[in-house]
Design an enzyme around this catalytic site. Structure first.
Site, PDB file in Angstrom:
ATOM      1  N   GLU A 151      14.707  -0.378   6.652  1.00  0.00           N
ATOM      2  CA  GLU A 151      13.564  -0.785   7.480  1.00  0.00           C
ATOM      3  C   GLU A 151      12.312  -0.984   6.624  1.00  0.00           C
ATOM      4  O   GLU A 151      11.627  -2.003   6.720  1.00  0.00           O
ATOM      5  CB  GLU A 151      13.307   0.293   8.541  1.00  0.00           C
ATOM      6  CG  GLU A 151      12.117   0.014   9.433  1.00  0.00           C
ATOM      7  CD  GLU A 151      12.370  -1.154  10.357  1.00  0.00           C
ATOM      8  OE1 GLU A 151      13.181  -1.019  11.268  1.00  0.00           O
ATOM      9  OE2 GLU A 151      11.744  -2.206  10.152  1.00  0.00           O
ATOM     10  N   ASP A 155      10.326  -4.534   5.983  1.00  0.00           N
ATOM     11  CA  ASP A 155       8.942  -4.731   6.428  1.00  0.00           C
ATOM     12  C   ASP A 155       8.054  -5.194   5.281  1.00  0.00           C
ATOM     13  O   ASP A 155       7.303  -6.159   5.409  1.00  0.00           O
ATOM     14  CB  ASP A 155       8.368  -3.414   6.990  1.00  0.00           C
ATOM     15  CG  ASP A 155       9.025  -3.011   8.296  1.00  0.00           C
ATOM     16  OD1 ASP A 155       9.894  -3.754   8.791  1.00  0.00           O
ATOM     17  OD2 ASP A 155       8.674  -1.934   8.820  1.00  0.00           O
ATOM     18  N   SER A 354      12.542  -5.791  14.204  1.00  0.00           N
ATOM     19  CA  SER A 354      11.931  -5.229  13.008  1.00  0.00           C
ATOM     20  C   SER A 354      11.643  -6.308  11.984  1.00  0.00           C
ATOM     21  O   SER A 354      10.772  -6.145  11.141  1.00  0.00           O
ATOM     22  CB  SER A 354      12.904  -4.255  12.341  1.00  0.00           C
ATOM     23  OG  SER A 354      13.089  -3.139  13.124  1.00  0.00           O
TER      24      SER A 354
END
Ligand SMILES: *[C@@H]1O[C@H](CO)[C@@H](O)[C@H](O)[C@H]1NC(C)=O
Ligand SMILES: *[C@@H]1O[C@H](CO)[C@@H](O)[C@H](O)[C@H]1NC(C)=O
Length: 442
Positions: A151, A155, A354
């Site tokens: 994650e 990002d 995400s």
């Protein structure tokens, strides 16, 4: 305990447990009025639990579709910065030019850390066609030294390749708060700083029903304060479509928070119609969307949501959702089939909102760059302006439905997209040159 959880007995007397005590906020109506004033482009002013349970990370690697070899000319093998920039009409000149007051950030939770070396490798592999930065400008909080998290890697890599060449910060809030993300801790950190990035993206969320009402309102007040300060906060809409809650009285859809806060901009997800080509986008069936059970529908989206509810021919049964609640998402971007470098390994087919959230955030940072260069204040809280644009600057996503309860009544289907705003992909995905035009004035 909530559905799916079983009590296995008393906690040992030596186990420690952290509790949050927060002061009840006063004069929230005045704050609400202030947010309205500062976020309305027509306005002349600009100012500058114990009962919570963890939710497994929803970011996932989905199997890629089978490639038809006969079609294999001019195909891409998954979403990369070049694919994002092609689809959203960004040129190599659409990057940050070094405006000193422009910066962007992503917030990390649940012991997710990025590695500088992964970012460098990612840019080496995928960043050849546009100017960019190879390192994060500042980390606020503690970066652990363990393995990189998928994650966090995603990002940082996509925020910095959409909002390319813009100074980027990472807020790292490790530790759990009553086993979930310590959102309040992160927001209090923001409130405690006088100079901070203009755009923040957060790809984390919890089921609304897993949080106490007091906590939801307290976090929402902090989000309102951030909006009043002129910060742009983006949250992923979630990866379970409309969601599903199996209660004693049957099934309900399950909204996600902070996605359901009226003071944030929530980003849904799309797929390419042909997964291997840069085509128009359709709904990614996981795209989170729906209606808050806690926060009422804010005025800025009244017309859009009424129009959706009044003109849809295939709405789910009304008992599944709270039609008068804050409806989300507000916008969307590609959420399917991304390449990410994590722990030195390029990983394909990473999917989820995400991914769409940092992409949208990066593009808003590019818009801020142009606004600052033109002597305008940064965008701030986007929604009042976004809804007044009625979809201008965005590709409308009109095909596909997202997932929901697998029961006889809705048979796995939540809401469906249609022309204009819908609770699956919001107003749609960015067409950068047109979006810039729409967001530059006044
Ligand atoms: C990238 O940003 C730096 C400042 O951080 C600036 O000096 C440079 O000109 C920018 N590159 C482009 C192509 O605008
Ligand atoms: C707020 O900032 C001050 C000054 O930098 C610092 O001493 C304090 O620890 C900060 N408080 C929080 C909650 O971060």
């Amino acid at each position: 305990p909530p559905p799916g959880w079983v009590s296995i007995g008393r906690v040992g007397p030596t186990e420690s447990l952290s509790l949050t005590f927060a002061l009840r906020q006063q004069n929230l109506q005045q704050l609400q009025k202030l947010v309205q004033d500062v976020s309305d482009p027509g306005s002349p002013r600009y100012v500058g639990g114990l009962h919570r349970f963890p939710r497994a990370s929803s970011l996932q690697q989905r199997p890629g579709p089978k490639l038809d070899l006969e079609e294999s000319l001019s195909l891409h093998m998954g979403v990369t910065p070049a694919v994002i920039r092609e689809r959203y009409n960004l040129t190599a000149q659409d990057v940050g030019s070094g405006s000193p007051n422009n910066s962007q950030a992503c917030a990390q939770f649940l012991e997710q850390y990025f590695h500088d070396a992964d970012l460098e490798e990612f840019m080496k592999l995928f960043g050849k066609s546009f100017p960019h930065k190879n390192s994060v400008s500042r980390v606020v909080g503690q970066q652990g030294h363990g393995r990189a998290g998928l994650e966090a890697s995603l990002d940082v890599q996509y925020l910095m390749s959409a909002g390319a060449n813009i100074s980027t910060w990472v807020y790292s809030s490790p530790g759990r708060h009553e086993s979930q993300e310590p959102f309040l801790q992160w927001l209090l950190l923001l409130s405690n700083e006088s100079s901070l990035p203009l755009v923040h993206t957060v790809s984390y969320g919890d089921d609304e029903d897993s949080l106490s009402t007091a906590y939801l309102h307290r976090v929402n007040s902090e989000l309102m304060k951030a909006a009043a300060r002129g910060l742009t906060l983006l949250f992923a809409s979630g990866d379970s479509g409309a969601g599903c809650f199996s209660g004693p009285k049957g099934h309900l859809f399950r909204p996600s928070f902070p996605a359901s806060s009226p003071y944030v901009t929530t980003v849904g997800g799309t797929s390419f119609r042909n997964p291997f080509m840069v085509t128009e986008e359709i709904v990614d069936y996981i795209s989170g969307g729906g209606f808050s059970n806690i926060f009422p529908r804010p005025q800025y989206q009244d017309e859009a949501v009424s129009h959706f509810l009044g003109s849809s021919t295939h709405l789910p049964p009304s008992s599944y959702y709270n039609a008068s609640g804050r409806a989300y998402p507000d916008v969307a971007a590609l959420s399917d089939g991304y390449w990410v470098v994590s722990n030195h390994v390029p990983i394909p087919w990473v999917s989820g909102t995400s991914a769409s959230t940092p992409v949208f955030g990066g593009l808003l940072s590019l818009v801020n760059e142009q606004r600052l260069l033109n002597g305008r204040p940064p965008l701030g809280f986007l929604n009042p302006r976004l809804y007044s644009m009625q979809g201008r600057g965005l590709f409308d996503v009109t095909q596909g439905c997202h997932e929901a309860c697998l029961d006889e009544e809705v048979q796995g289907q939540g809401f469906c997209s249609k022309p204009g705003w819908d609770p699956v992909t919001g107003w749609g995905t960015p067409n950068y040159p047109a979006l810039l035009k729409a967001l530059l004035d006044p």
